[in-house]
Structures are given as C-alpha cells and as structure tokens.
Design a protein around this motif. Structure first.
Motif, short mmCIF file in Angstrom:
data_model
loop_
_atom_site.label_atom_id
_atom_site.label_comp_id
_atom_site.label_asym_id
_atom_site.label_seq_id
_atom_site.Cartn_x
_atom_site.Cartn_y
_atom_site.Cartn_z
N PRO A 1 -57.53 -25.30 30.98
CA PRO A 1 -57.64 -26.63 30.54
C PRO A 1 -57.56 -26.76 29.11
N MET A 2 -58.25 -26.04 28.30
CA MET A 2 -58.34 -26.08 27.15
C MET A 2 -56.76 -26.20 26.28
N GLY A 3 -56.21 -25.19 26.75
CA GLY A 3 -54.90 -25.08 26.40
C GLY A 3 -53.91 -26.25 26.74
N ILE A 4 -53.97 -26.90 27.84
CA ILE A 4 -53.46 -27.96 28.34
C ILE A 4 -53.53 -29.40 27.54
N VAL A 5 -54.98 -29.30 27.18
CA VAL A 5 -55.36 -30.44 26.21
C VAL A 5 -55.05 -30.24 24.83
N ALA A 6 -54.86 -29.23 24.34
CA ALA A 6 -54.47 -28.99 23.06
C ALA A 6 -52.92 -28.96 23.00
N ALA A 7 -52.19 -28.79 24.03
CA ALA A 7 -50.58 -28.82 24.11
C ALA A 7 -50.23 -30.17 24.27
N LEU A 8 -50.87 -31.01 24.85
CA LEU A 8 -50.50 -32.52 25.29
C LEU A 8 -51.29 -33.21 24.12
N ASN A 9 -51.94 -32.92 23.29
CA ASN A 9 -52.07 -33.48 22.02
C ASN A 9 -52.05 -32.45 20.84
N ARG A 10 -50.70 -32.26 20.67
CA ARG A 10 -50.29 -31.36 19.52
C ARG A 10 -50.34 -32.24 18.30
N PHE B 1 -58.63 -16.42 24.20
CA PHE B 1 -57.28 -16.09 24.15
C PHE B 1 -56.24 -16.81 25.10
N VAL B 2 -56.93 -16.91 26.25
CA VAL B 2 -56.28 -17.85 27.16
C VAL B 2 -55.74 -19.24 26.98
N SER B 3 -56.67 -19.79 26.36
CA SER B 3 -56.34 -21.23 26.01
C SER B 3 -55.43 -21.25 24.78
N ARG B 4 -55.36 -20.24 23.83
CA ARG B 4 -54.21 -20.17 22.83
C ARG B 4 -52.92 -19.81 23.51
N LEU B 5 -52.88 -18.92 24.59
CA LEU B 5 -51.61 -18.54 25.32
C LEU B 5 -51.19 -19.70 26.00
N THR B 6 -52.02 -20.49 26.63
CA THR B 6 -51.66 -21.58 27.70
C THR B 6 -51.02 -22.49 26.49
N SER C 1 -49.52 -22.25 23.71
CA SER C 1 -48.23 -21.73 23.13
C SER C 1 -46.91 -21.93 24.32
N ALA C 2 -47.35 -21.38 25.34
CA ALA C 2 -46.61 -21.42 26.39
C ALA C 2 -46.06 -22.68 26.96
N LEU C 3 -47.02 -23.60 27.35
CA LEU C 3 -46.88 -25.13 27.50
C LEU C 3 -46.03 -25.78 26.57
N LEU C 4 -46.31 -25.72 25.41
CA LEU C 4 -45.54 -26.35 24.02
C LEU C 4 -44.02 -25.81 24.35
N LYS D 1 -45.90 -30.30 38.17
CA LYS D 1 -44.85 -30.05 39.27
C LYS D 1 -43.82 -29.09 38.43
N HIS D 2 -43.49 -29.31 37.24
CA HIS D 2 -42.74 -28.74 36.31
C HIS D 2 -43.09 -27.80 35.28
N GLY D 3 -43.91 -28.40 34.68
CA GLY D 3 -44.27 -27.57 33.40
C GLY D 3 -45.29 -26.52 33.54
N LEU D 4 -46.49 -26.97 34.15
CA LEU D 4 -47.58 -25.94 34.21
C LEU D 4 -47.08 -24.64 35.00
N ARG D 5 -46.53 -24.81 36.09
CA ARG D 5 -46.10 -23.48 36.86
C ARG D 5 -45.61 -22.54 35.97
N ASN D 6 -44.45 -23.21 35.39
CA ASN D 6 -43.63 -21.79 34.28
C ASN D 6 -44.51 -21.63 33.26
N SER D 7 -45.42 -22.20 32.68
CA SER D 7 -46.17 -22.00 31.53
C SER D 7 -47.34 -21.03 32.01
N LEU D 8 -47.44 -20.82 33.19
CA LEU D 8 -48.73 -19.99 33.50
C LEU D 8 -48.21 -18.45 33.56
N LEU D 9 -46.98 -18.06 33.52
CA LEU D 9 -46.29 -16.89 33.72
C LEU D 9 -46.85 -15.90 32.51
#
Length: 309
Positions: free
Chosen positions: A114-123, A186-191, A193-196, A220-228
């Motif tokens: 969630p921290m990575g998602i919040v950071a990506a959506l508020n770049r 580490f996971v927040s930074r990785l999430t 970068s991948a989501l952006l 439905k589209h973004g998060l599933r691919n970003s989690l790889l």
C-alpha cells in the motif's frame, strides 16, 4: 505443470546435495573440533567422544554416513547437548521463529505494497515524498540498529513492551518491527517503481481513454502486472523471515532457530550448524518454487514448459 514441478524437485534435490556436501567438508576443514574447550579433555575422554559420534572414521565414511542420515530425515545428534537431536532442536525453535516470521511477512505485505501504491498514485507530491523518505530510512538503517534503538526507547524508557523473551503477546512487537522494517521499505520502493512503469504502458492509457474508473484501472489492470517484481523477491523474503534473523533473535533473546544457530557457532556444535543450514536452504528452495508457480497465476502469458514447435 506436473512435469515442470517434478523437474524442479529433481533440481532441488541436486542443489540440496551440493549444499550438504559443501557444508559438511567446510565444517570438517575448520581447525579444532567440536569438543575443543577452554578446559582440555583427557586424551582418553576425547577419543571416546570421537568414537561415540563416529568422528574417528575416515572422512569419506563420515560423509556417506551423514548423507544416509539426511536421507532418512535425521540431522544427527547435537555434540554439545547430550541426548538432544538437531531435529528436536529445530522443532523446538521453529514455532517461535515461524510466528515471528509470519507476523513480519504480514506487516511487509500489509504496509509495503500500500505504501508503494500511494507513492505511485501521488508521484512528485507530498505523499510520494513522505513514503520515499521513510522507505529510504528503512533501507539505510540496519535491522540491528532498529532493534537496539526500539528496545531502548519502547522497552527500557517507556516500558510499553518486555525487554526480552515472549512472556506475553506484546513481546512480538519489537522483533516483528525490527525484522520487517527493511523489507517494508524495500517492497514499497519496488512496488512504486513497478506501478509507475505499468501506469505508463499503452494498455493503461487506453483503459483511461475508455473512461474506466481509477480503482478499476489500478486493481484490474495495473496492480496485477506490477506485483510481478514484488513476487520475485517474495520467496527469499519469506524464507528469510520465516527461518528467523540470527541477529534479531539474539538481541531479543527469542528461543528460535536463529538464536540456536548463533549458539551452535559459539559452541562449535557442527551438526547443529550443518542441520540448520540445510533446513534454511530447503525452505528457501521451496519458496522459490512457489514464487515460480505464482508467476503463472499473475501473468498467464508466462509458460512453465517449453512451447512446442
């Protein structure tokens, strides 16, 4: 799928055999012996102990005897604790390590993603800056520093949690916090970068052009691919947290596998060192296999078997 799993299990067996062989000969190459102590033993007693544990046999015979015991899931006896086997030692420490590790894994996934998602959506806005600042601190500060400082502040000064041990449920707070701090960052930074990267893909732009809502596009589209990329590191992370941190368990005096490993090194308990190393390697390989199988669920384009010409 089944053929792939069988092949991987065969590769895991070969890898585990290589780890067992390397660990065995490294332990026997270390100067001294398991019965070396400050008080020198009489030669007769030392010879009797070596004969009891088979240490007077040729090295090749000791190796094949050890392989045979491993094949029967027997990690051997402890050299320092009479009547205690390595299997029972691991079984005694595993529940504590498992509970602490699973709580740390839950914290990593519940906070890091969630921290990575919040950071990506508020770049480039203040939520992104705040998350990245906290994540940078978490990555830069070693876990033993986090453990020591939190122990001093929350246990000694404020008295909110016990200083050591697991006398009640509050005893899990600081070990879990120290274990998961680095991996949350580490996971927040990785999430992020991948989501952006995913949000800038053409299919995401098309989804927005179709008028889909933001949460539909994201989940439905973004998060599933970003989690790889997150899943890629999830196997080693889970294995590391479940098997315990040697330093963290020693600092908080937790009776887990990690502390047993540190004590076995101090006591020169060779069978304990080898047994815990083999156990850790097996857990790590199993988690990597699970991660590879999760790839197919997250991205059906990934094939585990070779395509037929």
């Amino acid at each position: 799928m089944y053929s792939y799993v069988l092949r991987r299990l065969g590769m895991m067996a070969v890898t585990l055999l290589a780890i067992i062989t390397l660990t065995f000969f490294l332990m026997h190459a270390v100067p001294g012996g398991p019965f070396v102590s400050e008080r020198m033993l009489a030669p007769e007693i030392a010879a009797a102990l070596n004969a009891k544990y088979g240490l007077n046999l040729p090295i090749w015979q000791q190796y094949f005897n050890y392989i045979g015991s491993i094949a029967s899931f027997d990690l051997g006896p402890s050299f320092k604790y009479p009547g205690v086997s390595i299997n029972s030692m691991i079984a005694a420490g595993l529940p504590v390590t498992l509970r602490t590790g699973l709580l740390a894994v839950l914290c990593v996934m519940a906070l890091g993603v969630p921290m990575g998602i919040v950071a990506a959506l508020n770049r480039n806005r203040w939520p992104d800056t705040t998350v990245m600042f906290v994540a940078t601190l978490g990555v830069a500060i070693p876990s033993y520093v986090i453990a020591t400082v939190s122990l001093y502040v929350f246990a000694l000064r404020l008295g909110w949690v016990p200083t050591f041990g697991l006398e009640d449920w509050r005893g899990y707070f600081l070990p879990v916090f120290a274990l998961s701090g680095f991996w949350i960052s580490f996971v927040s930074r990785l999430t992020r970068s991948a989501l952006l990267e995913t949000l800038d893909q053409d299919y995401m732009i098309t989804a927005r052009a179709k008028g889909l809502r933001q949460h539909q596009i994201l989940f439905k589209h973004g998060l599933r691919n970003s989690l790889l990329p997150v899943v890629t590191v999830l196997g080693p992370v889970v294995a590391n947290l479940i098997t315990g941190s040697f330093v963290i368990e020693q600092i908080f005096a937790l009776p887990g596998i990690g502390r047993q490993f540190v004590l076995s090194i101090t006591n020169r308990d060779y069978t304990a060192i080898m047994g815990i190393t083999i156990f850790y390697a097996a857990i790590l390989m199993v988690m990597i296999l699970i991660v590879d199988l999760l790839y197919v669920w997250l991205d059906p384009r990934i094939k585990l078997t070779k395509a037929q010409p």
